[in-house]
Scaffold this motif. Structure first.
Motif, mmCIF file in Angstrom:
data_model
loop_
_atom_site.group_PDB
_atom_site.id
_atom_site.type_symbol
_atom_site.label_atom_id
_atom_site.label_comp_id
_atom_site.label_asym_id
_atom_site.label_seq_id
_atom_site.Cartn_x
_atom_site.Cartn_y
_atom_site.Cartn_z
ATOM 1 N N MET A 1 -49.438 -92.315 81.931
ATOM 2 C CA MET A 1 -50.528 -91.042 82.321
ATOM 3 C C MET A 1 -51.890 -91.921 82.428
ATOM 4 N N GLN A 2 -52.636 -91.139 83.591
ATOM 5 C CA GLN A 2 -53.773 -90.817 83.178
ATOM 6 C C GLN A 2 -54.613 -90.685 82.063
ATOM 7 N N VAL A 3 -55.104 -90.759 82.059
ATOM 8 C CA VAL A 3 -56.959 -90.879 80.804
ATOM 9 C C VAL A 3 -57.418 -90.731 81.322
ATOM 10 N N MET A 4 -58.684 -89.934 80.710
ATOM 11 C CA MET A 4 -59.936 -89.778 81.267
ATOM 12 C C MET A 4 -61.376 -90.785 81.430
ATOM 13 N N ALA A 5 -60.946 -91.689 80.206
ATOM 14 C CA ALA A 5 -61.335 -93.075 79.611
ATOM 15 C C ALA A 5 -60.683 -93.730 79.221
ATOM 16 N N LEU A 6 -60.635 -95.086 79.476
ATOM 17 C CA LEU A 6 -60.679 -95.825 78.491
ATOM 18 C C LEU A 6 -62.012 -96.636 77.715
ATOM 19 N N VAL A 7 -61.876 -97.029 75.411
ATOM 20 C CA VAL A 7 -62.647 -97.259 75.352
ATOM 21 C C VAL A 7 -63.236 -99.136 76.055
ATOM 22 N N GLU A 8 -63.236 -99.572 76.657
ATOM 23 C CA GLU A 8 -63.501 -100.739 77.559
ATOM 24 C C GLU A 8 -63.963 -100.047 78.501
ATOM 25 N N ASP A 9 -65.543 -99.981 79.225
ATOM 26 C CA ASP A 9 -65.844 -98.890 80.625
ATOM 27 C C ASP A 9 -65.207 -99.487 81.793
ATOM 28 N N ARG A 10 -65.088 -101.251 81.561
ATOM 29 C CA ARG A 10 -64.366 -102.091 82.900
ATOM 30 C C ARG A 10 -63.022 -101.885 83.222
ATOM 31 N N ALA A 11 -61.811 -101.446 81.780
ATOM 32 C CA ALA A 11 -60.587 -101.671 82.195
ATOM 33 C C ALA A 11 -60.076 -100.937 82.427
ATOM 34 N N LYS A 12 -58.973 -100.415 83.461
ATOM 35 C CA LYS A 12 -57.859 -99.360 84.288
ATOM 36 C C LYS A 12 -57.019 -99.400 84.119
ATOM 37 N N VAL A 13 -56.336 -99.890 82.729
ATOM 38 C CA VAL A 13 -55.300 -99.603 82.208
ATOM 39 C C VAL A 13 -55.389 -100.508 81.294
ATOM 40 N N GLU A 14 -54.666 -99.441 80.216
ATOM 41 C CA GLU A 14 -54.382 -100.094 78.392
ATOM 42 C C GLU A 14 -52.755 -99.772 79.166
ATOM 43 N N ILE A 15 -51.931 -100.818 77.673
ATOM 44 C CA ILE A 15 -50.839 -101.152 77.578
ATOM 45 C C ILE A 15 -50.558 -101.227 75.703
#
Length: 131
Positions: free
Chosen positions: A109-123
């Motif tokens: 899914m697409q999310v508005m943002a991740l906690v880590e600003d430079r992160a583009k993906v979290e799994i």
């Protein structure tokens, strides 16, 4: 080791399973991002971050004596759906390089943002080490 759940008459999914049944020791891998073991990003490129994120998942699994083929479920979070779709080929290549040809149940899914600003993906991943 695990049983892939494919309802009769359903189209076969590509790159994931509709469901997986497994027995054994559960391993829960918290959300991993594309930084190295020291918490530093080495790239801002999506495919490179996916590679590092998957490698981080494998590193956590090793701590439980688990392997990539023990993964039963993954949830992928992306900050840019268009970038994700434009990079499917590269993502598939690094997935097979790090995880192999094992395709667990997945959601993306697409999310508005991740906690880590430079992160583009979290799994996030769940694995089951067979009994």
């Amino acid at each position: 080791m695990h049983t892939i759940l494919q309802p009769e008459g359903w189209a076969k999914p590509v790159g994931y399973a509709n469901g997986v049944a497994a027995r054994g020791q559960l391993v829960f891998v918290g959300g991993q991002v594309g930084w190295n073991g020291q918490g530093r990003f080495e790239t801002d490129e999506l495919v490179g971050q996916v590679r590092q994120t998957l490698a981080n998942i494998v590193a956590v699994l090793v701590e439980a004596d688990a392997k990539p083929e023990h993964i039963t479920s993954m949830t992928w979070y992306f900050t840019d759906k268009a970038e994700y779709l434009a990079n499917l080929k590269g993502i598939g290549e690094v997935y097979r390089e790090v995880i192999g040809r094992h395709f667990p149940a997945m959601a993306a899914m697409q999310v508005m943002a991740l906690v880590e600003d430079r992160a583009k993906v979290e799994i996030q991943a769940t694995a089951v080490i067979p009994e």
